[in-house]
Design a protein around this motif. Structure first.
Motif, PDB file in Angstrom:
ATOM      1  N   UNK A   1       0.922  -1.310   0.009  1.00 44.29           N
ATOM      2  CA  UNK A   1       0.204  -0.145  -0.025  1.00 44.29           C
ATOM      3  C   UNK A   1       1.051   1.310   0.012  1.00 44.29           C
ATOM      4  N   UNK A   2       0.457   2.346  -0.596  1.00 47.83           N
ATOM      5  CA  UNK A   2       1.074   3.648  -0.680  1.00 47.83           C
ATOM      6  C   UNK A   2       0.854   4.433   0.757  1.00 47.83           C
ATOM      7  N   UNK A   3      -0.439   4.072   1.169  1.00 49.87           N
ATOM      8  CA  UNK A   3      -0.754   4.804   2.379  1.00 49.87           C
ATOM      9  C   UNK A   3       0.029   4.791   3.738  1.00 49.87           C
ATOM     10  N   UNK A   4       0.216   5.699   4.335  1.00 49.86           N
ATOM     11  CA  UNK A   4       0.964   5.552   5.941  1.00 49.86           C
ATOM     12  C   UNK A   4      -0.143   5.051   6.666  1.00 49.86           C
ATOM     13  N   UNK A   5       0.247   4.635   8.233  1.00 47.00           N
ATOM     14  CA  UNK A   5      -0.478   4.350   8.984  1.00 47.00           C
ATOM     15  C   UNK A   5      -1.365   5.402   9.611  1.00 47.00           C
ATOM     16  N   UNK A   6      -1.011   6.710   9.806  1.00 48.13           N
ATOM     17  CA  UNK A   6      -1.852   7.800  10.057  1.00 48.13           C
ATOM     18  C   UNK A   6      -3.007   8.145   9.143  1.00 48.13           C
ATOM     19  N   UNK A   7      -2.574   7.883   7.642  1.00 51.31           N
ATOM     20  CA  UNK A   7      -3.531   8.286   6.505  1.00 51.31           C
ATOM     21  C   UNK A   7      -4.565   7.232   6.601  1.00 51.31           C
ATOM     22  N   UNK A   8      -4.187   5.770   6.863  1.00 51.04           N
ATOM     23  CA  UNK A   8      -5.159   4.734   6.825  1.00 51.04           C
ATOM     24  C   UNK A   8      -6.303   4.901   8.169  1.00 51.04           C
ATOM     25  N   UNK A   9      -5.506   5.213   9.354  1.00 51.77           N
ATOM     26  CA  UNK A   9      -6.392   5.695  10.540  1.00 51.77           C
ATOM     27  C   UNK A   9      -7.513   6.703  10.228  1.00 51.77           C
ATOM     28  N   UNK A  10      -7.104   7.695   9.468  1.00 46.68           N
ATOM     29  CA  UNK A  10      -7.981   9.009   9.058  1.00 46.68           C
ATOM     30  C   UNK A  10      -9.169   8.380   8.350  1.00 46.68           C
ATOM     31  N   UNK A  11      -8.719   7.719   7.250  1.00 42.81           N
ATOM     32  CA  UNK A  11      -9.642   7.181   6.262  1.00 42.81           C
ATOM     33  C   UNK A  11     -10.626   6.220   7.034  1.00 42.81           C
ATOM     34  N   UNK A  12     -10.305   5.379   7.682  1.00 44.63           N
ATOM     35  CA  UNK A  12     -11.270   4.736   8.466  1.00 44.63           C
ATOM     36  C   UNK A  12     -12.285   5.500   9.250  1.00 44.63           C
ATOM     37  N   UNK A  13     -11.562   6.577  10.151  1.00 39.24           N
ATOM     38  CA  UNK A  13     -12.362   7.484  10.804  1.00 39.24           C
ATOM     39  C   UNK A  13     -13.500   7.909   9.931  1.00 39.24           C
ATOM     40  N   UNK A  14     -12.972   8.451   8.554  1.00 40.13           N
ATOM     41  CA  UNK A  14     -14.333   8.960   7.984  1.00 40.13           C
ATOM     42  C   UNK A  14     -15.101   8.148   7.776  1.00 40.13           C
ATOM     43  N   UNK A  15     -14.849   6.770   7.162  1.00 36.02           N
ATOM     44  CA  UNK A  15     -15.739   5.819   6.968  1.00 36.02           C
ATOM     45  C   UNK A  15     -16.748   5.781   8.270  1.00 36.02           C
ATOM     46  N   UNK A  16     -16.406   5.673   9.573  1.00 35.61           N
ATOM     47  CA  UNK A  16     -17.250   5.685  10.658  1.00 35.61           C
ATOM     48  C   UNK A  16     -18.221   6.899  10.815  1.00 35.61           C
ATOM     49  N   UNK A  17     -17.565   8.113  10.591  1.00 38.48           N
ATOM     50  CA  UNK A  17     -18.254   9.389  10.814  1.00 38.48           C
ATOM     51  C   UNK A  17     -19.527   9.518   9.780  1.00 38.48           C
ATOM     52  N   UNK A  18     -19.298   8.796   8.684  1.00 34.32           N
ATOM     53  CA  UNK A  18     -20.155   8.869   7.443  1.00 34.32           C
ATOM     54  C   UNK A  18     -21.243   7.868   7.670  1.00 34.32           C
ATOM     55  N   UNK A  19     -21.082   6.779   8.506  1.00 30.61           N
ATOM     56  CA  UNK A  19     -22.172   5.567   8.604  1.00 30.61           C
ATOM     57  C   UNK A  19     -21.550   4.732   8.064  1.00 30.61           C
ATOM     58  N   UNK A  20     -20.599   4.602   7.115  1.00 28.89           N
ATOM     59  CA  UNK A  20     -20.178   3.169   6.224  1.00 28.89           C
ATOM     60  C   UNK A  20     -19.986   2.066   7.040  1.00 28.89           C
ATOM     61  N   UNK A  21     -19.232   2.506   8.164  1.00 28.05           N
ATOM     62  CA  UNK A  21     -18.909   1.647   9.267  1.00 28.05           C
ATOM     63  C   UNK A  21     -19.517   1.952  10.267  1.00 28.05           C
ATOM     64  N   UNK A  22     -20.407   1.078  10.868  1.00 24.89           N
ATOM     65  CA  UNK A  22     -21.452   1.375  12.157  1.00 24.89           C
ATOM     66  C   UNK A  22     -20.585   1.593  13.480  1.00 24.89           C
ATOM     67  N   UNK A  23     -19.831   0.352  13.796  1.00 24.15           N
ATOM     68  CA  UNK A  23     -18.862   0.578  14.991  1.00 24.15           C
ATOM     69  C   UNK A  23     -17.444  -0.048  14.597  1.00 24.15           C
ATOM     70  N   UNK A  24     -16.353   0.566  15.266  1.00 24.83           N
ATOM     71  CA  UNK A  24     -15.013   0.102  14.985  1.00 24.83           C
ATOM     72  C   UNK A  24     -14.285   0.287  16.279  1.00 24.83           C
TER      73      UNK A  24
END
Length: 394
Positions: free
Chosen positions: A309-332
């Motif tokens: 992957x070309x993502x760094x760990x902080x970038x992946x964490x931020x993208x997962x947070x966006x998925x949670x905030x938008x309701x695409x992932x309900x709980x994490x």
């Protein structure tokens, strides 16, 4: 220049100028006199007694006036050509071209001697076209010399890509700061490759040093640098050797001056030196933790290969947070987030839950900027898939 602006508007309009061919020598003399007056004024502004704020205001006023006149002259010239006036009166077209060249010389003087005072305004069309011709010639020279110096092909493409994009997209109108940056970048590359006699073995290192000093903060260049560091670390089997190699990179990056000012490839982005230094420090923390645990051999036997992957760990964490905030992932839960990030980025390397939670909730500016870049690319890719799907449906 108010009087001269009235002269350009009233006397140099195509309908009037074509009927006044006999006055062209007089108009040339008037333009030359105005140009001399401007140059003398610039010489006065360069004096030590002029305050910087006063000099900046005067230069930006002159920059705006010259840019406005160049845009007006470009429209006049296009009007002449559309009406076939240039064929009937070629002297008129030649006069417009000569007058544009006079004001190009004034803007060039502003670039060379008052670059720190220029406003980030759009470059006039005719001046941008002239700059493209000059940079195209310089680009061809740099390509030849980069080949002679045996520079890395990927690094060469990254370094010259902004210049190629500027030359290729003739419909785009850059601002003066972008043009200043491209001129400075190509000039410094030319000095490095042509004037300095570099052995091929050191070419890439010196190009990297130049790009870092010039704040070449493109995301593609950041990904290229981190990839090269990872490749260097994989050459060593022992963690101690990897830490030594990583520490050398950190020392080299810390020695680089962090360029301040307005000129950068992306003026709104973070410094490339700051981004690389932060990433290297994160990698060193991880390696030190592994070195202290003494479990490297066991991890090498039982740990699967990490995902590419070309993502760094902080970038992946931020993208997962966006998925949670938008309701695409309900709980994490934090534990599940930690296991996912370990599997993706640190297989077999335990991550502290507090560290994961901090990365998840607090994102740096460089991480946010990088994610915006990747999301823009994903949006463009989705548009391509949509266009393909519509084509198949039709």
């Amino acid at each position: 220049m108010t009087t001269f602006n009235l002269f350009v508007t009233a006397q140099l309009h195509p309908d009037i100028l074509i009927q006044a061919q006999e006055h062209l020598p007089q108009y040339r003399a008037q333009v030359q006199a105005e140009k001399r007056r401007i140059m003398e004024y610039l010489l006065t502004l360069s004096g030590p007694r002029i305050l910087f704020a006063e000099r900046t205001a005067a230069v930006q006023r002159l920059q705006a006036e010259i840019s406005r006149q160049l845009d007006t002259l470009h429209l006049y010239r296009q009007c002449c050509r559309s009406l076939h006036a240039a064929m009937k009166a070629p002297a008129t077209d030649h006069f417009y071209a000569w007058l544009e060249e006079c004001w190009h010389e004034v803007l060039t003087a502003l670039e060379q001697h008052f670059s720190e005072c220029l406003a980030p305004a759009l470059v006039p069309y005719s001046y941008a076209q002239q700059a493209r011709r000059h940079l195209h010639f310089r680009l061809r020279e740099l390509e030849v010399w980069l080949d002679r110096r045996q520079a890395d092909a990927v690094l060469r493409d990254l370094a010259l890509r902004p210049v190629r994009d500027f030359i290729r997209h003739t419909e785009q109108q850059p601002d003066f700061l972008r043009l200043l940056y491209l001129r400075e970048l190509t000039s410094r590359l030319y000095v490095l490759l042509v004037i300095k006699e570099l052995p091929p073995a050191h070419t890439d290192r010196y190009i990297h040093r130049l790009l870092l000093q010039a704040n070449f903060n493109a995301m593609e260049y950041f990904a290229y640098c981190t990839g090269r560091v990872r490749a260097s670390l994989k050459q060593y089997d022992q963690l101690g050797d990897r830490l030594t190699c990583l520490s050398w990179y950190i020392r080299e990056v810390k020695r680089m001056p962090r360029k301040t000012g307005r000129l950068a490839l992306d003026p709104g982005g973070c410094s490339i030196v700051a981004q690389l230094h932060a990433w290297l420090e994160e990698e060193r923390i991880v390696l030190r933790h592994l070195h202290a645990s003494g479990s490297e051999a066991r991890r090498q036997r039982h740990t699967p290969a990490p995902a590419q992957t070309s993502l760094t760990l902080p970038q992946a964490a931020l993208l997962l947070r966006l998925f949670v905030e938008e309701g695409l992932v309900r709980t994490l839960p934090v534990q599940q987030l930690r296991r996912f990030l370990e599997t993706m980025f640190r297989p077999g390397m335990p991550l502290d839950e507090d560290t994961v939670d901090n990365r998840y909730r607090h994102s740096g500016l460089s991480t946010i900027t990088a994610c915006k870049h990747w999301l823009a690319r994903l949006t463009a890719r989705l548009q391509e898939h949509e266009n393909w799907a519509r084509t198949c449906t039709d």
